[in-house]
Design a protein around this motif. Structure first.
Motif, PDB file in Angstrom:
ATOM      1  N   ALA A 171       0.783  -1.238   0.000  1.00 34.78           N
ATOM      2  CA  ALA A 171       0.000   0.000   0.000  1.00 34.78           C
ATOM      3  C   ALA A 171       0.817   1.292   0.000  1.00 34.78           C
ATOM      4  CB  ALA A 171      -1.000   0.018   1.167  1.00 34.78           C
ATOM      5  N   VAL A 172       2.100   1.200  -0.357  1.00 34.85           N
ATOM      6  CA  VAL A 172       2.898   2.423  -0.478  1.00 34.85           C
ATOM      7  C   VAL A 172       2.646   3.146  -1.804  1.00 34.85           C
ATOM      8  CG1 VAL A 172       4.723   1.659   1.095  1.00 34.85           C
ATOM      9  CG2 VAL A 172       4.930   1.179  -1.364  1.00 34.85           C
ATOM     10  N   GLY A 173       2.019   2.414  -2.745  1.00 31.71           N
ATOM     11  CA  GLY A 173       1.668   3.038  -4.026  1.00 31.71           C
ATOM     12  C   GLY A 173       2.405   2.474  -5.237  1.00 31.71           C
ATOM     13  N   LYS A 174       2.964   1.277  -5.102  1.00 30.52           N
ATOM     14  CA  LYS A 174       3.731   0.685  -6.206  1.00 30.52           C
ATOM     15  C   LYS A 174       2.874   0.530  -7.467  1.00 30.52           C
ATOM     16  CE  LYS A 174       4.840  -2.972  -3.758  1.00 30.52           C
ATOM     17  NZ  LYS A 174       4.134  -2.572  -2.514  1.00 30.52           N
ATOM     18  N   SER A 175       1.692  -0.079  -7.311  1.00 33.60           N
ATOM     19  CA  SER A 175       0.825  -0.316  -8.475  1.00 33.60           C
ATOM     20  C   SER A 175       0.388   0.992  -9.117  1.00 33.60           C
ATOM     21  CB  SER A 175      -0.422  -1.111  -8.064  1.00 33.60           C
ATOM     22  OG  SER A 175      -0.056  -2.374  -7.584  1.00 33.60           O
ATOM     23  N   ASN A 176       0.126   1.975  -8.272  1.00 29.81           N
ATOM     24  CA  ASN A 176      -0.330   3.259  -8.815  1.00 29.81           C
ATOM     25  C   ASN A 176       0.789   4.057  -9.469  1.00 29.81           C
ATOM     26  OD1 ASN A 176      -3.329   4.168  -8.415  1.00 29.81           O
ATOM     27  ND2 ASN A 176      -2.834   2.793  -6.716  1.00 29.81           N
ATOM     28  N   LEU A 177       2.020   3.895  -8.998  1.00 30.88           N
ATOM     29  CA  LEU A 177       3.146   4.544  -9.684  1.00 30.88           C
ATOM     30  C   LEU A 177       3.277   3.970 -11.094  1.00 30.88           C
ATOM     31  CD1 LEU A 177       5.731   4.690  -6.761  1.00 30.88           C
ATOM     32  CD2 LEU A 177       4.806   6.675  -7.999  1.00 30.88           C
TER      33      LEU A 177
ATOM     34  N   ARG B 291       0.245   5.088 -13.215  1.00 28.89           N
ATOM     35  CA  ARG B 291       0.405   6.501 -13.599  1.00 28.89           C
ATOM     36  C   ARG B 291       1.442   6.630 -14.714  1.00 28.89           C
ATOM     37  NH1 ARG B 291      -2.751  10.349 -13.634  1.00 28.89           N
ATOM     38  NH2 ARG B 291      -3.072  10.652 -11.397  1.00 28.89           N
ATOM     39  N   TYR B 292       2.541   5.917 -14.559  1.00 33.18           N
ATOM     40  CA  TYR B 292       3.615   6.043 -15.532  1.00 33.18           C
ATOM     41  C   TYR B 292       3.247   5.413 -16.877  1.00 33.18           C
ATOM     42  CZ  TYR B 292       8.171   5.740 -17.723  1.00 33.18           C
ATOM     43  OH  TYR B 292       9.202   5.844 -18.606  1.00 33.18           O
ATOM     44  N   ALA B 293       2.717   4.195 -16.836  1.00 30.54           N
ATOM     45  CA  ALA B 293       2.494   3.446 -18.077  1.00 30.54           C
ATOM     46  C   ALA B 293       1.190   3.838 -18.772  1.00 30.54           C
ATOM     47  CB  ALA B 293       2.514   1.943 -17.794  1.00 30.54           C
ATOM     48  N   ARG B 294       0.165   4.208 -18.004  1.00 27.26           N
ATOM     49  CA  ARG B 294      -1.152   4.452 -18.608  1.00 27.26           C
ATOM     50  C   ARG B 294      -1.767   5.789 -18.217  1.00 27.26           C
ATOM     51  NH1 ARG B 294      -1.299  -0.553 -16.172  1.00 27.26           N
ATOM     52  NH2 ARG B 294      -2.872   0.053 -14.663  1.00 27.26           N
ATOM     53  N   ASN B 295      -1.049   6.585 -17.421  1.00 30.12           N
ATOM     54  CA  ASN B 295      -1.577   7.825 -16.870  1.00 30.12           C
ATOM     55  C   ASN B 295      -2.912   7.624 -16.161  1.00 30.12           C
ATOM     56  OD1 ASN B 295      -1.331  10.511 -16.178  1.00 30.12           O
ATOM     57  ND2 ASN B 295      -2.328  11.255 -18.052  1.00 30.12           N
TER      58      ASN B 295
ATOM     59  N   THR C  30       7.770  11.392  -4.819  1.00 31.42           N
ATOM     60  CA  THR C  30       6.781  11.343  -5.903  1.00 31.42           C
ATOM     61  C   THR C  30       5.358  11.434  -5.361  1.00 31.42           C
ATOM     62  OG1 THR C  30       6.613   8.933  -5.749  1.00 31.42           O
ATOM     63  CG2 THR C  30       8.227   9.806  -7.334  1.00 31.42           C
ATOM     64  N   SER C  31       4.441  11.669  -6.274  1.00 30.35           N
ATOM     65  CA  SER C  31       3.022  11.458  -5.981  1.00 30.35           C
ATOM     66  C   SER C  31       2.375  10.803  -7.192  1.00 30.35           C
ATOM     67  CB  SER C  31       2.313  12.780  -5.674  1.00 30.35           C
ATOM     68  OG  SER C  31       0.906  12.573  -5.674  1.00 30.35           O
ATOM     69  N   ALA C  32       1.890   9.586  -7.007  1.00 32.12           N
ATOM     70  CA  ALA C  32       1.153   8.922  -8.091  1.00 32.12           C
ATOM     71  C   ALA C  32      -0.183   9.622  -8.291  1.00 32.12           C
ATOM     72  CB  ALA C  32       0.939   7.443  -7.776  1.00 32.12           C
ATOM     73  N   LEU C  33      -0.686  10.292  -7.229  1.00 35.18           N
ATOM     74  CA  LEU C  33      -1.959  10.980  -7.333  1.00 35.18           C
ATOM     75  C   LEU C  33      -1.859  12.215  -8.226  1.00 35.18           C
ATOM     76  CD1 LEU C  33      -4.559  11.572  -4.546  1.00 35.18           C
ATOM     77  CD2 LEU C  33      -3.913  13.454  -6.039  1.00 35.18           C
ATOM     78  N   ASP C  34      -0.868  13.089  -7.951  1.00 34.20           N
ATOM     79  CA  ASP C  34      -0.780  14.316  -8.763  1.00 34.20           C
ATOM     80  C   ASP C  34       0.321  14.226  -9.834  1.00 34.20           C
ATOM     81  OD1 ASP C  34       1.696  14.987  -7.621  1.00 34.20           O
ATOM     82  OD2 ASP C  34       0.843  16.415  -6.199  1.00 34.20           O
ATOM     83  N   SER C  35       0.909  13.059  -9.993  1.00 34.72           N
ATOM     84  CA  SER C  35       1.897  12.750 -11.047  1.00 34.72           C
ATOM     85  C   SER C  35       3.300  13.289 -10.799  1.00 34.72           C
ATOM     86  CB  SER C  35       1.460  13.268 -12.424  1.00 34.72           C
ATOM     87  OG  SER C  35       0.252  12.686 -12.815  1.00 34.72           O
ATOM     88  N   SER C  36       3.504  14.014  -9.722  1.00 32.90           N
ATOM     89  CA  SER C  36       4.791  14.691  -9.621  1.00 32.90           C
ATOM     90  C   SER C  36       5.952  13.701  -9.501  1.00 32.90           C
ATOM     91  CB  SER C  36       4.784  15.732  -8.494  1.00 32.90           C
ATOM     92  OG  SER C  36       5.245  15.200  -7.304  1.00 32.90           O
ATOM     93  N   ASN C  37       6.951  13.890 -10.355  1.00 31.58           N
ATOM     94  CA  ASN C  37       8.204  13.113 -10.384  1.00 31.58           C
ATOM     95  C   ASN C  37       8.047  11.642 -10.751  1.00 31.58           C
ATOM     96  OD1 ASN C  37      10.213  14.959  -9.954  1.00 31.58           O
ATOM     97  ND2 ASN C  37      10.216  14.750  -7.730  1.00 31.58           N
ATOM     98  N   VAL C  38       6.863  11.199 -11.142  1.00 27.14           N
ATOM     99  CA  VAL C  38       6.667   9.765 -11.412  1.00 27.14           C
ATOM    100  C   VAL C  38       7.505   9.334 -12.618  1.00 27.14           C
ATOM    101  CG1 VAL C  38       5.013   7.961 -12.039  1.00 27.14           C
ATOM    102  CG2 VAL C  38       4.391   9.706 -10.342  1.00 27.14           C
ATOM    103  N   ALA C  39       7.356  10.028 -13.727  1.00 27.12           N
ATOM    104  CA  ALA C  39       8.146   9.675 -14.912  1.00 27.12           C
ATOM    105  C   ALA C  39       9.633   9.850 -14.622  1.00 27.12           C
ATOM    106  CB  ALA C  39       7.717  10.529 -16.103  1.00 27.12           C
ATOM    107  N   ALA C  40       9.972  10.910 -13.901  1.00 28.58           N
ATOM    108  CA  ALA C  40      11.385  11.191 -13.593  1.00 28.58           C
ATOM    109  C   ALA C  40      12.017  10.054 -12.800  1.00 28.58           C
ATOM    110  CB  ALA C  40      11.489  12.506 -12.828  1.00 28.58           C
TER     111      ALA C  40
END
Ligand code: GDP
Length: 175
Positions: free
Chosen positions: A20-26, A29-33, A152-162
């Motif tokens: 539940a740290v957000g692995k799936s959502n990272l 977010r990255y692969a499918r936005n 990062t934030s998978a919710l607001d996208s910040s730094n995810v791609a980076a």
């Protein structure tokens, strides 16, 4: 002719860290936005292949998600096999997930046959009022362990791609 090579490299990257740290959502977010507000670690597919462009070269990252198996038992060694990169994720709003980082590093070192390029990722920076781990603490741990670091934030996208790109670019540099 001047035809481009369609695929130069394929790198296996694994996502590790407590439930539940957000692995799936990272990854989502990255692969499918996409983002899943109430996911329960069940949305993870085994892996996603993502095309990337590193210095004009086509690179494919095969990014593996635990799909929640860390809830039940240790992640299997098949998960780590052949991995050249890792995102080690904790949740900045739950200190216990930061305290687990050392254990996950051990897992990575035990199960992988090579030196895995690893970035320590403090996820959920959007939860500002609930923060339990400071940026300085994350940075210090990463430096001590020789890891890259990003929040990062998978919710607001910040730094995810980076975060993903940092790992792939470093692998690309050293191969
Ligand atoms: P996993 O078990 O590590 O794969 O974690 P999940 O991706 O399933 O996420 C667990 C929970 O945290 C879900 O309810 C997500 O919606 C939520 N979550 C994931 N990333 C973020 C984030 O960056 N910010 C916030 N606020 N919630 C997040």
């Amino acid at each position: 002719g001047d035809e481009e090579q369609s695929q130069d490299y394929l790198f296996k990257i694994v996502l590790v860290g407590d439930a539940a740290v957000g692995k799936s959502n990272l990854l989502a977010r990255y692969a499918r936005n996409e983002f899943y507000p109430n996911s329960k670690s069940t949305i993870g597919v085994e892996f996603q292949t993502q095309k990337m462009d590193i210095d004009g070269k086509a690179v494919k990252a095969q990014i593996w998600d635990t799909a929640g198996q860390e809830r039940f038992r240790a992640v299997t060694s098949a998960y780590y096999r052949g991995a050249v990169g890792a995102l080690l994720v904790y949740d900045i709003s739950r200190r216990q997930t930061f305290d687990s980082v050392g254990r996950w590093l051990n897992e990575l070192q035990t199960h992988s046959d090579m030196n895995v390029v690893t970035i320590l990722v403090g996820n959920k920076t959007d939860l500002k009022d609930a923060r339990e781990v400071t940026t300085a603490e994350g940075k210090a741990l990463a430096e001590a362990q020789g890891l890259f670091f990003m929040e990062t934030s998978a919710l607001d996208s910040s730094n995810v791609a980076a975060a993903f790109q940092t790992v792939v670019k470093e692998i690309y540099t050293i191969v």
